[in-house]
Design a protein around this motif. Structure first.
Motif, PDB file in Angstrom:
ATOM      1  N   UNK A  86       0.805  -1.217   0.000  1.00 35.82           N
ATOM      2  CA  UNK A  86       0.000   0.000   0.000  1.00 35.82           C
ATOM      3  C   UNK A  86       0.833   1.259   0.000  1.00 35.82           C
ATOM      4  N   UNK A  87       2.149   1.137   0.234  1.00 38.64           N
ATOM      5  CA  UNK A  87       3.060   2.279   0.197  1.00 38.64           C
ATOM      6  C   UNK A  87       3.916   2.208  -1.068  1.00 38.64           C
ATOM      7  N   UNK A  88       4.216   3.371  -1.635  1.00 33.00           N
ATOM      8  CA  UNK A  88       5.133   3.418  -2.764  1.00 33.00           C
ATOM      9  C   UNK A  88       6.571   3.434  -2.254  1.00 33.00           C
ATOM     10  N   UNK A  89       7.423   2.706  -2.936  1.00 31.88           N
ATOM     11  CA  UNK A  89       8.823   2.576  -2.519  1.00 31.88           C
ATOM     12  C   UNK A  89       9.720   2.892  -3.701  1.00 31.88           C
ATOM     13  N   UNK A  90      10.720   3.723  -3.457  1.00 29.72           N
ATOM     14  CA  UNK A  90      11.722   4.043  -4.473  1.00 29.72           C
ATOM     15  C   UNK A  90      12.905   3.095  -4.326  1.00 29.72           C
ATOM     16  N   UNK A  91      13.294   2.457  -5.421  1.00 27.19           N
ATOM     17  CA  UNK A  91      14.504   1.636  -5.466  1.00 27.19           C
ATOM     18  C   UNK A  91      15.550   2.445  -6.221  1.00 27.19           C
ATOM     19  N   UNK A  92      16.662   2.755  -5.556  1.00 25.07           N
ATOM     20  CA  UNK A  92      17.656   3.682  -6.095  1.00 25.07           C
ATOM     21  C   UNK A  92      19.003   2.973  -6.198  1.00 25.07           C
ATOM     22  N   UNK A  93      19.580   2.980  -7.388  1.00 29.21           N
ATOM     23  CA  UNK A  93      20.884   2.374  -7.604  1.00 29.21           C
ATOM     24  C   UNK A  93      22.009   3.385  -7.492  1.00 29.21           C
ATOM     25  N   UNK A  94      23.148   2.930  -6.963  1.00 25.22           N
ATOM     26  CA  UNK A  94      24.337   3.782  -6.821  1.00 25.22           C
ATOM     27  C   UNK A  94      25.574   2.989  -7.245  1.00 25.22           C
ATOM     28  N   UNK A  95      26.605   3.699  -7.692  1.00 32.07           N
ATOM     29  CA  UNK A  95      27.883   3.075  -8.038  1.00 32.07           C
ATOM     30  C   UNK A  95      29.023   3.813  -7.349  1.00 32.07           C
TER      31      UNK A  95
END
Length: 236
Positions: A162-171
């Motif tokens: 029910x919650x939106x989640x951001x998946x964020x990639x880093x290098x």
């Protein structure tokens, strides 16, 4: 005066400082290994003074209550003990402080900077536990340890349904920035596809890649670069 620094996060912990003798050092490390899956030992033995019954009190101090604290540190300097980090609720904060006080004699003082991180973000943070989602070098292909960690993250994501989640990639900063931006986005997409296959609603996930632009550690060291190559999960 003897000083000790312990940094812990879920199932992993590191310990540093100088112990008065090898027996005391070995006993404290063994105590931590009885509580945590992974222990990094950077202690040494040397000529330092030790308060009376210090080793017995440290055995009581290093108990399972420390596993309630994430992104935390425990510092012991003579008779001064301080703890910092994140806990999931006010009840957990009170439990940790109560256990610390009960473990020590009245000669000790305890201070804290424990912050309550409640709600859905705490669920995701606890599941990730500062671990790194691993990929094959230079690729967006998950390794077997990476897939095992994402199995746990998928379960956590289902708990915050029910919650939106951001998946964020880093290098890290090795190579061209444009290539790192593309790689970080591709890795975030690979994570999204994996957790969606485990039942997470694709409409609840947003994906982005930050490349090398938001380091959390020094890129000048191998350990720092490894920490910067990461996936983050943020409740929106």
């Amino acid at each position: 005066m003897l000083s000790l620094l312990i940094a812990f996060a879920a199932e992993a912990v590191s310990i540093s400082g100088t112990m008065p003798d090898e027996a005391t050092r070995a006993a404290l490390v063994a105590r931590l290994r009885s509580q945590f899956v992974e222990v990094r030992d950077d202690t040494s033995s040397g000529k330092v003074s030790m308060p009376a019954s210090w080793d017995q009190q440290m055995q009581r101090l290093l108990g399972p209550h420390l596993k309630l604290v994430h992104k935390g540190t425990l510092t012991v300097e003579g008779y001064r003990v301080s703890i910092a980090g994140e806990v999931a609720s006010e009840a957990q904060r009170q439990q940790v402080l109560s256990e610390l006080s009960a473990a020590l004699s009245p000669n000790y003082t305890v201070s804290h900077k424990l912050r309550v991180v409640a709600g859905e973000q705490a669920v995701l943070d606890a599941a990730l536990a500062e671990r790194i989602v691993e990929f094959e070098s230079g690729k967006a292909s998950l390794t077997e340890p990476g897939r095992r960690l994402l199995d746990q993250m998928a379960e956590a994501l289902l708990k915050v349904k029910g919650k939106r989640v951001a998946i964020i990639g880093h290098t890290d900063n090795a190579g061209a920035r444009a290539g790192n931006l593309a790689l970080s986005h591709a890795r975030a997409m690979a994570v999204r596809d994996y957790v969606v296959a485990k039942g997470v609603d694709p409409a609840s996930i947003s994906v982005s890649g930050e490349g090398p632009d938001r380091p959390v550690a020094d890129n000048a060291t191998p350990d720092g670069r490894a920490r910067n190559r990461r996936i983050e999960f943020h409740v929106l």
